[in-house]
Design a protein around this motif. Structure first.
Motif, PDB file in Angstrom:
ATOM      1  N   ALA A  27      43.013  47.034  44.457  1.00 36.33           N
ATOM      2  CA  ALA A  27      42.082  47.523  45.472  1.00 36.33           C
ATOM      3  C   ALA A  27      42.906  48.101  46.619  1.00 36.33           C
ATOM      4  O   ALA A  27      43.755  47.412  47.198  1.00 36.33           O
ATOM      5  CB  ALA A  27      41.196  46.396  45.980  1.00 36.33           C
ATOM      6  N   ASP A  38      42.573  50.089  50.274  1.00 34.95           N
ATOM      7  CA  ASP A  38      41.646  50.419  51.355  1.00 34.95           C
ATOM      8  C   ASP A  38      42.102  51.661  52.111  1.00 34.95           C
ATOM      9  O   ASP A  38      43.304  51.887  52.301  1.00 34.95           O
ATOM     10  CB  ASP A  38      41.540  49.265  52.349  1.00 34.95           C
ATOM     11  CG  ASP A  38      40.922  48.027  51.735  1.00 34.95           C
ATOM     12  OD1 ASP A  38      40.077  48.176  50.834  1.00 34.95           O
ATOM     13  OD2 ASP A  38      41.276  46.915  52.155  1.00 34.95           O
ATOM     14  N   GLU A  39      41.131  52.452  52.545  1.00 34.84           N
ATOM     15  CA  GLU A  39      41.370  53.607  53.395  1.00 34.84           C
ATOM     16  C   GLU A  39      40.514  53.438  54.639  1.00 34.84           C
ATOM     17  O   GLU A  39      39.321  53.134  54.545  1.00 34.84           O
ATOM     18  CB  GLU A  39      40.971  54.891  52.652  1.00 34.84           C
ATOM     19  CG  GLU A  39      41.139  56.138  53.478  1.00 34.84           C
ATOM     20  CD  GLU A  39      40.670  57.388  52.755  1.00 34.84           C
ATOM     21  OE1 GLU A  39      40.728  58.462  53.364  1.00 34.84           O
ATOM     22  OE2 GLU A  39      40.229  57.286  51.594  1.00 34.84           O
ATOM     23  N   PHE A  40      41.110  53.588  55.808  1.00 34.75           N
ATOM     24  CA  PHE A  40      40.400  53.432  57.076  1.00 34.75           C
ATOM     25  C   PHE A  40      40.434  54.744  57.841  1.00 34.75           C
ATOM     26  O   PHE A  40      41.416  55.480  57.789  1.00 34.75           O
ATOM     27  CB  PHE A  40      41.066  52.351  57.937  1.00 34.75           C
ATOM     28  CG  PHE A  40      41.018  50.986  57.328  1.00 34.75           C
ATOM     29  CD1 PHE A  40      39.924  50.164  57.516  1.00 34.75           C
ATOM     30  CD2 PHE A  40      42.069  50.524  56.562  1.00 34.75           C
ATOM     31  CE1 PHE A  40      39.883  48.904  56.955  1.00 34.75           C
ATOM     32  CE2 PHE A  40      42.037  49.262  55.988  1.00 34.75           C
ATOM     33  CZ  PHE A  40      40.942  48.454  56.189  1.00 34.75           C
ATOM     34  N   GLY A  73      48.402  47.528  47.656  1.00 35.13           N
ATOM     35  CA  GLY A  73      47.046  47.012  47.798  1.00 35.13           C
ATOM     36  C   GLY A  73      46.961  45.584  47.301  1.00 35.13           C
ATOM     37  O   GLY A  73      47.970  44.890  47.189  1.00 35.13           O
ATOM     38  N   LYS A 101      35.501  53.220  59.970  1.00 32.29           N
ATOM     39  CA  LYS A 101      34.950  53.170  58.614  1.00 32.29           C
ATOM     40  C   LYS A 101      36.033  52.760  57.630  1.00 32.29           C
ATOM     41  O   LYS A 101      37.221  52.893  57.906  1.00 32.29           O
ATOM     42  CB  LYS A 101      34.392  54.530  58.227  1.00 32.29           C
ATOM     43  CG  LYS A 101      33.310  55.024  59.158  1.00 32.29           C
ATOM     44  CD  LYS A 101      32.155  55.489  58.400  1.00 32.29           C
ATOM     45  CE  LYS A 101      31.075  55.908  59.395  1.00 32.29           C
ATOM     46  NZ  LYS A 101      29.860  56.200  58.755  1.00 32.29           N
ATOM     47  N   LYS A 102      35.569  52.293  56.466  1.00 36.12           N
ATOM     48  CA  LYS A 102      36.484  51.828  55.425  1.00 36.12           C
ATOM     49  C   LYS A 102      35.924  52.200  54.060  1.00 36.12           C
ATOM     50  O   LYS A 102      34.719  52.116  53.834  1.00 36.12           O
ATOM     51  CB  LYS A 102      36.631  50.312  55.531  1.00 36.12           C
ATOM     52  CG  LYS A 102      37.383  49.672  54.394  1.00 36.12           C
ATOM     53  CD  LYS A 102      37.363  48.150  54.549  1.00 36.12           C
ATOM     54  CE  LYS A 102      37.823  47.476  53.292  1.00 36.12           C
ATOM     55  NZ  LYS A 102      37.734  46.022  53.379  1.00 36.12           N
ATOM     56  N   ARG A 103      36.826  52.594  53.172  1.00 39.78           N
ATOM     57  CA  ARG A 103      36.464  52.834  51.780  1.00 39.78           C
ATOM     58  C   ARG A 103      37.523  52.171  50.910  1.00 39.78           C
ATOM     59  O   ARG A 103      38.711  52.223  51.219  1.00 39.78           O
ATOM     60  CB  ARG A 103      36.414  54.324  51.474  1.00 39.78           C
ATOM     61  CG  ARG A 103      36.044  54.590  50.012  1.00 39.78           C
ATOM     62  CD  ARG A 103      35.936  56.043  49.671  1.00 39.78           C
ATOM     63  NE  ARG A 103      37.266  56.630  49.688  1.00 39.78           N
ATOM     64  CZ  ARG A 103      37.504  57.923  49.871  1.00 39.78           C
ATOM     65  NH1 ARG A 103      36.508  58.748  50.096  1.00 39.78           N
ATOM     66  NH2 ARG A 103      38.722  58.391  49.860  1.00 39.78           N
ATOM     67  N   THR A 104      37.090  51.542  49.826  1.00 41.23           N
ATOM     68  CA  THR A 104      38.014  50.889  48.905  1.00 41.23           C
ATOM     69  C   THR A 104      37.994  51.611  47.566  1.00 41.23           C
ATOM     70  O   THR A 104      36.931  51.850  47.007  1.00 41.23           O
ATOM     71  CB  THR A 104      37.631  49.409  48.701  1.00 41.23           C
ATOM     72  OG1 THR A 104      37.616  48.758  49.971  1.00 41.23           O
ATOM     73  CG2 THR A 104      38.624  48.706  47.794  1.00 41.23           C
ATOM     74  N   ASP A 105      39.179  51.972  47.093  1.00 41.39           N
ATOM     75  CA  ASP A 105      39.331  52.545  45.752  1.00 41.39           C
ATOM     76  C   ASP A 105      39.921  51.470  44.854  1.00 41.39           C
ATOM     77  O   ASP A 105      40.803  50.705  45.280  1.00 41.39           O
ATOM     78  CB  ASP A 105      40.285  53.745  45.767  1.00 41.39           C
ATOM     79  CG  ASP A 105      39.685  54.957  46.446  1.00 41.39           C
ATOM     80  OD1 ASP A 105      38.478  55.202  46.259  1.00 41.39           O
ATOM     81  OD2 ASP A 105      40.428  55.660  47.155  1.00 41.39           O
ATOM     82  N   SER A 153      42.696  43.028  42.335  1.00 36.77           N
ATOM     83  CA  SER A 153      41.259  42.769  42.423  1.00 36.77           C
ATOM     84  C   SER A 153      40.709  41.989  41.239  1.00 36.77           C
ATOM     85  O   SER A 153      39.610  41.446  41.331  1.00 36.77           O
ATOM     86  CB  SER A 153      40.494  44.087  42.566  1.00 36.77           C
ATOM     87  OG  SER A 153      40.646  44.867  41.408  1.00 36.77           O
ATOM     88  N   GLN A 183      48.979  40.540  47.227  1.00 39.98           N
ATOM     89  CA  GLN A 183      49.349  41.880  47.659  1.00 39.98           C
ATOM     90  C   GLN A 183      50.447  42.389  46.740  1.00 39.98           C
ATOM     91  O   GLN A 183      51.396  41.663  46.449  1.00 39.98           O
ATOM     92  CB  GLN A 183      49.835  41.860  49.099  1.00 39.98           C
ATOM     93  CG  GLN A 183      48.770  41.406  50.067  1.00 39.98           C
ATOM     94  CD  GLN A 183      49.319  41.195  51.465  1.00 39.98           C
ATOM     95  OE1 GLN A 183      50.515  41.098  51.686  1.00 39.98           O
ATOM     96  NE2 GLN A 183      48.412  41.113  52.419  1.00 39.98           N
TER      97      GLN A 183
END
Length: 118
Positions: free
Chosen positions: A32, A34-36, A11, A46-50, A14, A74
């Motif tokens: 950070a 990301d999951e898509f 990732g 859709k996207k979610r960031t952990d 952040s 990265q």
């Protein structure tokens, strides 16, 4: 049966990594991830960031993180999962921690390629 305790995270850094202790005994970095996915009903992407926090007590790895894992870079981290607990007031708090064993860091693509064009 062989058992393993291993995780791999890839990732972006952040926050600026932090070091704690008089001799920088602990280094902490937040990643950070990301999951898509595509929503089945709407077909919308859709996207979610952990935001995952990992640490190391290894000075060599900590110094590398401070020098090469800047915000936006990265990274790929290999490590192991640790269980911990501590007292907070009269309650016992349990945590799951990510311990860094190896890390690779790469600048953002725009920064990495900016010097290649001249």
């Amino acid at each position: 049966m062989v058992s393993r305790n291993l995780f791999v995270i890839s990732g972006n850094v952040s926050q600026t990594p932090r070091q704690f202790g008089d001799k920088a005994l602990k280094t902490v970095v937040t990643i950070a991830v990301d999951e898509f996915w595509t929503d089945r009903e709407s077909g919308e992407r859709k996207k979610r960031t952990d935001f995952l926090t990992a640490y190391t007590f290894n000075k060599k790895i900590g110094d590398f993180i401070q020098a090469h894992a800047k915000q936006g870079y990265q990274v790929t981290i290999d490590g192991r999962i640790r269980s911990n607990s501590y007292e907070k007031g009269s309650e016992r708090v349990y945590t799951t921690d990510l311990e860094i064993l190896r890390i690779d860091a790469h600048p953002p693509r725009s920064e990495a390629s900016s010097g290649d064009l001249e």
